[in-house]
Scaffold this active site. Structure first.
Site, PDB file in Angstrom:
ATOM      1  N   ALA A  76       3.180 -17.883 -31.291  1.00 49.42           N
ATOM      2  CA  ALA A  76       2.938 -19.210 -30.730  1.00 49.42           C
ATOM      3  C   ALA A  76       1.685 -19.177 -29.871  1.00 49.42           C
ATOM      4  O   ALA A  76       1.233 -18.108 -29.458  1.00 49.42           O
ATOM      5  CB  ALA A  76       4.139 -19.652 -29.891  1.00 49.42           C
ATOM      6  N   GLY A 115      11.830 -32.438 -18.217  1.00 51.90           N
ATOM      7  CA  GLY A 115      12.150 -32.806 -16.842  1.00 51.90           C
ATOM      8  C   GLY A 115      10.967 -32.677 -15.901  1.00 51.90           C
ATOM      9  O   GLY A 115      10.924 -33.321 -14.851  1.00 51.90           O
ATOM     10  N   GLU A 140      -7.967 -11.530 -24.634  1.00 47.56           N
ATOM     11  CA  GLU A 140      -8.194 -10.295 -23.872  1.00 47.56           C
ATOM     12  C   GLU A 140      -7.067  -9.951 -22.907  1.00 47.56           C
ATOM     13  O   GLU A 140      -6.902  -8.794 -22.531  1.00 47.56           O
ATOM     14  CB  GLU A 140      -9.526 -10.365 -23.124  1.00 47.56           C
TER      15      GLU A 140
END
Length: 183
Positions: A76, A115, A140
């Site tokens: 991700a 929230g 890095e």
């Protein structure tokens, strides 16, 4: 009008960082009362459920300072300005795992912590994986270890809290459902 909408009357910027911005909003609640909302602004991210031809889930283990420990996650990363989510998904898959994907399918977009943050994650499934000869370098300040695990191993990692984030737990649930319905 949106149900239970809170009208912002003032926004006070608090912090403008490399990844997030923090602001405090003064709002009028649906009942007319006034409240403050601390909000984190985030550029958005992608996450990739990468599945090998053998049905293994491709994961990375990395240290997460906010949790003060290493956890196992699906690949991700955050969207770069002007970058389409599918391009980010391909880039993050390559950088973190060394894999490319002949098949990249959009699944859905969801909020991570509504929230207090506006971050959304665009979730993709990558299949028909191949090894990248000259893969892109990690950032890095990024250190990861690649893992390829069976669904059962991933489920065990959720149980013993090695997989501890919502996007990855969702990925394991999705993969279980997908495999059950497509065998």
């Amino acid at each position: 009008m949106k149900k239970f909408e809170e009208k912002t009357t003032k926004t006070t910027p608090i912090y403008d960082g490399k990844i997030v911005k923090l602001q405090v909003d003064d709002v009028i609640l649906p009942n007319g009362q006034v409240a403050k909302r601390e909000i984190i602004k985030h550029p958005g991210a992608v996450a990739v459920i990468a599945v090998t031809d053998e049905g293994k889930l491709v994961l990375v283990e990395q240290y997460r300072k906010a949790l003060e420990r290493s956890i196992v996650e699906i690949p991700a990363g955050k969207l770069e300005p002007g970058e389409e989510p599918a391009m980010t998904a391909r880039r993050e898959l390559e950088e973190e795992t060394g894999y490319g994907a002949h098949s990249l399918t959009y699944l859905q977009t969801f909020a991570t912590s509504p929230g207090f943050a506006d971050e959304i994650i665009h979730l993709y499934v990558a299949k028909d994986l191949y090894i990248i000869d000259n893969k892109a370098a990690l950032d890095e300040d990024e250190f990861v270890e690649l893992l390829e695990v069976s669904l059962e191993e991933a489920q065990s990692m959720v149980g013993d809290r090695r997989i501890f984030d919502a996007k990855t737990a969702f990925a394991v649930l999705w993969l279980a459902t997908y495999l059950e319905n497509n065998l």
